[in-house]
Design an enzyme around this catalytic site. Sequence first.
Site, PDB file in Angstrom:
ATOM      1  N   SER A  97       0.857  -1.186   0.000  1.00 37.46           N
ATOM      2  CA  SER A  97       0.000   0.000   0.000  1.00 37.46           C
ATOM      3  C   SER A  97       0.892   1.235   0.000  1.00 37.46           C
ATOM      4  O   SER A  97       2.023   1.193   0.511  1.00 37.46           O
ATOM      5  CB  SER A  97      -0.886   0.017   1.253  1.00 37.46           C
ATOM      6  OG  SER A  97      -1.536   1.262   1.411  1.00 37.46           O
ATOM      7  N   TYR A 125      -0.942  -0.489  10.673  1.00 43.55           N
ATOM      8  CA  TYR A 125      -1.152  -0.881   9.276  1.00 43.55           C
ATOM      9  C   TYR A 125      -0.066  -0.287   8.387  1.00 43.55           C
ATOM     10  O   TYR A 125       0.548  -0.991   7.572  1.00 43.55           O
ATOM     11  CB  TYR A 125      -2.523  -0.408   8.806  1.00 43.55           C
ATOM     12  CG  TYR A 125      -2.797  -0.701   7.346  1.00 43.55           C
ATOM     13  CD1 TYR A 125      -3.165  -1.981   6.941  1.00 43.55           C
ATOM     14  CD2 TYR A 125      -2.682   0.294   6.381  1.00 43.55           C
ATOM     15  CE1 TYR A 125      -3.415  -2.259   5.597  1.00 43.55           C
ATOM     16  CE2 TYR A 125      -2.927   0.029   5.040  1.00 43.55           C
ATOM     17  CZ  TYR A 125      -3.289  -1.246   4.652  1.00 43.55           C
ATOM     18  OH  TYR A 125      -3.529  -1.518   3.324  1.00 43.55           O
TER      19      TYR A 125
END
Length: 251
Positions: free
Chosen positions: A142, A155
């Site tokens: 990501s 995350y």
Amino acid sequence: MQKVLVTGASAGIGRLTAVAFAKKGANVAINYNRSESGAAETLRLVEAEGARGYTVRGDVSVESEAARLVDESAKLLGGLDVLVNNTGVTRFIPFPNLDAATTEVWDELYKVNVEGAFFCARAASKIMQKQDGQGVILFISSVAGMLPRGSSIPYSVSKAAVIHVAKCLAQVLAPKIRVNCISPGVIQNTRWNDRNPDYDPQTYQGGAGAIPLGRLGEPEDIADAAVFLASDAASFITGINLPIEGGANIK
């Protein structure tokens, strides 16, 4: 004909990646953990493209489960040419809320996002080496792993680790096995968005207006990149992290 395993393929990017490979004539193993119905729908879409598909349940965060699901997938497919490490989880915690980033959150995200991806890659590499040494391993990270943003600090940090795992494995597994990473930006129509209380496509991280190409991403954008990186057209590409975010982070 490629033999492909996509983890976390019961919805979103994983589903569209499985279908994209099927459109290119690949046979696909569809990994899922909880959503059997979602995996069944992915299988239907894969078979609609004329490809053979198989659903394989397994929790990538458990070392023995990761090895089993990769081995089982290879047996069903008759080998393994491509692994797409797509499985990922998050918790939605505002960055300033440091107390909410508990040990439990860190452990969960690292076990799935980092350790799980590594376990699957390790198992896949052994199978590829026993075949003829050729193969492709892809990681889905990501842009949160490149910049201090995303659904939570754990995350973001776990996705940064995914990028580095891919780079390390690219060095270790060369020259026969290529390893690359894809880092999506804001992608519409994913399970991630459905669970994000702050997601509004018009305003999230500035919406389409903050993206030079003028739109948000779609799962197909990531799927098409995965197919390319797994193809002979990318035969001289390994160890890269490819951001797919419409130019949102142009420097």
